[in-house]
Design a protein around this motif. Structure first.
Motif, mmCIF file in Angstrom:
data_model
loop_
_atom_site.group_PDB
_atom_site.id
_atom_site.type_symbol
_atom_site.label_atom_id
_atom_site.label_comp_id
_atom_site.label_asym_id
_atom_site.label_seq_id
_atom_site.Cartn_x
_atom_site.Cartn_y
_atom_site.Cartn_z
ATOM 1 N N ARG A 76 4.949 13.947 -10.058
ATOM 2 C CA ARG A 76 4.054 12.916 -9.281
ATOM 3 C C ARG A 76 5.285 11.846 -8.986
ATOM 4 N N MET A 77 5.925 11.234 -9.918
ATOM 5 C CA MET A 77 6.597 10.214 -9.842
ATOM 6 C C MET A 77 7.868 10.519 -8.837
ATOM 7 N N LEU A 78 8.254 11.906 -8.748
ATOM 8 C CA LEU A 78 9.133 12.099 -7.824
ATOM 9 C C LEU A 78 8.833 11.994 -6.242
ATOM 10 N N THR A 79 7.472 11.966 -5.947
ATOM 11 C CA THR A 79 7.022 12.013 -4.831
ATOM 12 C C THR A 79 6.943 10.559 -4.274
ATOM 13 N N ALA A 80 7.117 9.463 -5.048
ATOM 14 C CA ALA A 80 7.029 8.204 -4.831
ATOM 15 C C ALA A 80 8.504 7.591 -4.162
ATOM 16 N N GLY A 81 8.037 6.902 -3.260
ATOM 17 C CA GLY A 81 9.320 5.873 -3.042
ATOM 18 C C GLY A 81 9.568 4.644 -3.576
ATOM 19 N N ARG A 82 8.546 4.202 -3.958
ATOM 20 C CA ARG A 82 8.463 2.752 -4.989
ATOM 21 C C ARG A 82 7.753 3.018 -5.812
ATOM 22 N N ILE A 83 8.014 2.276 -6.859
ATOM 23 C CA ILE A 83 6.849 2.338 -8.297
ATOM 24 C C ILE A 83 6.885 0.914 -8.980
ATOM 25 N N VAL A 84 5.591 0.585 -9.054
ATOM 26 C CA VAL A 84 5.384 -0.637 -9.796
ATOM 27 C C VAL A 84 5.243 -0.326 -11.076
ATOM 28 N N THR A 85 5.823 -0.906 -12.322
ATOM 29 C CA THR A 85 5.478 -0.868 -13.589
ATOM 30 C C THR A 85 5.020 -1.894 -14.241
ATOM 31 N N VAL A 86 3.999 -1.855 -15.222
ATOM 32 C CA VAL A 86 3.436 -2.772 -16.124
ATOM 33 C C VAL A 86 3.813 -2.443 -17.438
ATOM 34 N N ASN A 87 4.649 -3.336 -18.181
ATOM 35 C CA ASN A 87 5.531 -3.015 -19.286
ATOM 36 C C ASN A 87 5.117 -3.917 -20.277
ATOM 37 N N ASP A 88 5.168 -3.615 -21.574
ATOM 38 C CA ASP A 88 5.355 -4.519 -22.646
ATOM 39 C C ASP A 88 6.554 -5.617 -22.475
ATOM 40 N N PRO A 89 6.626 -6.708 -23.036
ATOM 41 C CA PRO A 89 7.764 -7.461 -22.842
ATOM 42 C C PRO A 89 9.053 -6.817 -23.567
ATOM 43 N N PRO A 90 10.362 -7.196 -23.225
ATOM 44 C CA PRO A 90 11.479 -6.711 -23.820
ATOM 45 C C PRO A 90 11.192 -7.046 -25.492
ATOM 46 N N GLY A 91 11.998 -6.061 -26.075
ATOM 47 C CA GLY A 91 11.718 -6.106 -27.556
ATOM 48 C C GLY A 91 10.819 -5.726 -28.476
ATOM 49 N N GLN A 92 9.884 -4.886 -27.542
ATOM 50 C CA GLN A 92 8.880 -4.319 -28.234
ATOM 51 C C GLN A 92 9.270 -2.799 -28.546
ATOM 52 N N PRO A 93 8.931 -2.232 -29.624
ATOM 53 C CA PRO A 93 8.954 -0.863 -29.943
ATOM 54 C C PRO A 93 8.501 0.208 -28.859
ATOM 55 N N LEU A 94 9.151 1.161 -28.446
ATOM 56 C CA LEU A 94 8.766 2.001 -27.468
ATOM 57 C C LEU A 94 7.831 3.156 -28.066
ATOM 58 N N ASP A 95 7.142 3.585 -27.280
ATOM 59 C CA ASP A 95 6.092 4.775 -27.660
ATOM 60 C C ASP A 95 7.075 5.907 -27.571
ATOM 61 N N ASP A 96 6.723 6.925 -28.508
ATOM 62 C CA ASP A 96 7.594 8.271 -28.607
ATOM 63 C C ASP A 96 6.940 9.464 -28.294
ATOM 64 N N THR A 97 5.811 9.200 -27.146
ATOM 65 C CA THR A 97 5.189 10.305 -26.809
ATOM 66 C C THR A 97 6.173 11.060 -25.507
ATOM 67 N N SER A 98 5.676 12.357 -25.426
ATOM 68 C CA SER A 98 6.282 12.930 -24.356
ATOM 69 C C SER A 98 6.186 12.310 -22.860
ATOM 70 N N GLN A 99 4.659 11.713 -22.723
ATOM 71 C CA GLN A 99 4.516 11.196 -21.389
ATOM 72 C C GLN A 99 5.365 10.013 -21.099
ATOM 73 N N PRO A 135 0.700 -1.236 0.199
ATOM 74 C CA PRO A 135 0.057 0.089 0.015
ATOM 75 C C PRO A 135 0.677 1.281 0.011
ATOM 76 N N GLY A 136 0.278 2.403 -0.882
ATOM 77 C CA GLY A 136 1.143 3.646 -0.887
ATOM 78 C C GLY A 136 2.135 3.438 -2.026
ATOM 79 N N ASP A 137 2.431 2.526 -2.704
ATOM 80 C CA ASP A 137 3.190 2.448 -3.926
ATOM 81 C C ASP A 137 2.474 3.178 -5.038
ATOM 82 N N GLY A 138 3.517 3.642 -5.983
ATOM 83 C CA GLY A 138 2.938 4.248 -7.162
ATOM 84 C C GLY A 138 3.009 3.176 -8.209
ATOM 85 N N VAL A 139 2.106 3.255 -9.163
ATOM 86 C CA VAL A 139 1.933 2.429 -10.108
ATOM 87 C C VAL A 139 1.938 3.116 -11.645
ATOM 88 N N LEU A 140 2.650 2.703 -12.663
ATOM 89 C CA LEU A 140 2.677 3.089 -13.880
ATOM 90 C C LEU A 140 2.693 2.099 -14.951
#
Length: 524
Positions: free
Chosen positions: A447-470, A394-399
């Motif tokens: 908002r990311m800099l306010t978090a001590g821990r962040i859990v990320t949900v990602n595409d698998p390795p090798g997938q192209p990366l989106d090039d948006t500013s976000q 509880p309290g972790d960030g998620v991206l």
């Protein structure tokens, strides 16, 4: 010798007369017993086989891939919220979402409720294929076609998937029956029924219009006459008018299919292999009944829709084999008719025929088993949600990297309870979108800099990366201010736990300086 009951009761001497010869029992090459190729059996046996295959492993080890996840969460919205969404995304599946909304309103049975309509629709399609074969080539051809259809790997796959493709197959088969009925016994109401059912198929998925075109080509090749061509043209025009608004809106949402690539060798080889099998079965004499030959109708359904979509896809990529899944109807009809023709012209011992059937089923068994595992699909948002729950506190960030990978939280929000969504500005339902709307890049950074821990949900390795500013700012902040604590790979996704790399300052009174350094994160 037969005795007349009337004379017997009158007490007169009965006159003997020869009894009429008993009709010879009809036997079938496929069943070997009398009467088993009637209408009911030709429809019910394929439907039963399809139902059994569809219910076998229907939960798929409690997994669900991203397209099914979209169906699940959209169908659980209110009708007003679904309507709002369709103005911005996925209008091509709008009717299916509304149907599934009704299913879940009646019975919210989770994965079974999600997939059961497809199972039932494919069972109906298999029954329809058997009956199509019966009316076009006879009962044995119909039974064979009906049994071949559900064994096709692609049919097995989409019979167990919470998407519209099985329903489209059933609607195309029903429309084909109505077309044949309209040609055999021309009535306005039959043509109206054809137009209505074909329109339903197209509203479930707009590429069903290619089946309507295949019907027209079959009528032309069958030389049924201008009268029937004109009637088909009127019905097809009605379908086109009904479909036009959907096409206009879906073209405005064309970015949603931007992931489709131009056809490559796998797509061409897959289509070519099926077409060659169908053409091989079409060579030589085939059983035929009625004004529309099975060969013309089946080849049209098998070849024209995929070939047309492949050709268009070199200009505007749209080809995905499931979009024209109903092509397998044509293939099954051709195989069934050829098996019937072979049984009439070649003496095949029953044991050999049975052995060949068992060998064919055994060859398909490994694929059938694999289809019922989570690894058979592109990804598994439910497994990703479980991994997030296990790695977070509880309290972790998620991206979500990228933002469209929010299927896990939308399918299993309970696994994300207590976590902070650091990039989300508006949730999917209030915003009328599939995945929600994210904050501008500077606010995501803050908002990311306010978090001590962040859990990320990602595409698998090798997938192209989106090039948006976000997406760029997410990657930059993680690289500069966090380090990896744990990685968990699930089917089609990678879950990563990051810990914050803080700063410490050490003053030196002697020089009045401040020295900065990084401390090793112990926050994971």
């Amino acid at each position: 010798m037969a005795v007349s009951p009337a004379l017997d009761t009158a007490g007169a001497t009965p006159r003997a007369r020869p009894a009429p010869p008993a009709p010879a029992p009809r036997r079938t090459g496929l069943t070997g017993r009398t009467g088993l190729t009637g209408r009911a059996v030709v429809g019910l046996v394929p439907a039963g086989l399809t139902l059994a295959l569809g219910l076998w492993g229907i939960r798929r080890e409690n997994s669900m891939w991203r397209d099914e996840s979209t169906t699940y969460q959209v169908a659980h919205r209110s009708v007003a919220d679904i309507w709002q969404l369709l103005g911005q995304a996925d209008v091509a599946h709008g009717l299916y979402y509304l149907l599934m909304h009704g299913v879940f309103a009646l019975w919210d049975g989770g994965l079974v409720a999600l997939r059961l309509p497809s199972v039932l629709a494919m069972a109906a399609a298999a029954a329809g294929v058997g009956l199509l074969g019966r009316r076009l080539a006879g009962p044995r051809a119909g039974l064979a076609a009906g049994l071949v259809f559900p064994l096709a790997p692609a049919v097995q796959r989409y019979a167990q998937e919470g998407r519209s493709y099985a329903l489209v197959c059933a609607a195309v088969v029903a429309a084909t029956h109505l077309l044949l009925s309209a040609v055999a016994r021309p009535r306005k109401r039959t043509w109206a029924g054809y137009a209505a059912v074909a329109s339903l198929a197209c509203l479930l998925h707009e590429f069903a219009i290619l089946a309507v075109v295949a019907h027209g080509v079959a009528l032309y090749r069958a030389r049924v006459g201008a009268r029937f061509g004109w009637a088909w043209g009127q019905a097809a025009s009605v379908v086109a008018v009904v479909l036009a608004p959907l096409v206009i809106v879906s073209q405005q949402q064309a970015a949603l299919v931007g992931w489709i690539s131009p056809p490559g060798p796998p797509e061409l080889l897959g289509f070519g292999a099926l077409a060659l099998v169908g053409l091989g079965c079409a060579r030589g004499p085939l059983p035929a009944r009625g004004p529309v030959p099975l060969r013309d109708l089946a080849l049209g359904l098998l070849i024209l829709p995929p070939a047309a979509l492949l050709a268009v896809s070199y200009l505007h990529p749209l080809y995905v084999d499931r979009y024209v899944l109903y092509a397998y109807v044509g293939l099954a009809l051709l195989i069934g008719a050829r098996l019937d023709a072979l049984s009439r012209t070649a003496v095949v011992p029953g044991a050999l025929a049975g052995g060949l059937a068992v060998a064919a089923v055994a060859a398909l068994l490994p694929y059938s088993l694999q289809l019922r595992t989570p690894q058979s699909r592109l990804d598994d948002p439910l497994a990703a949600a479980r991994a997030v729950r296990e790695l977070s506190r509880p309290g972790d960030g998620v991206l979500f990297l990228p933002a469209r990978r929010r299927e896990p939280v939308m399918s299993r929000p309970g696994d994300f309870r207590g976590l902070r969504e650091l990039a989300l500005a508006r949730h999917a339902i209030p915003s009328g979108t599939l995945h929600g709307i994210e904050l501008p890049a500077p606010l995501i950074r803050a908002r990311m800099l306010t978090a001590g821990r962040i859990v990320t949900v990602n595409d698998p390795p090798g997938q192209p990366l989106d090039d948006t500013s976000q997406e760029r700012v997410k990657r930059e902040v993680l690289a500069e201010h966090f380090h990896r604590c744990a990685v968990r790979d699930v089917t089609g996704m990678r879950i990563v736990l990051y810990g914050r790399e803080g700063k410490w300052r050490e003053g030196t009174r002697r020089a009045g300086e401040r020295r900065e350094g990084k401390w090793r994160a112990g926050t994971c």
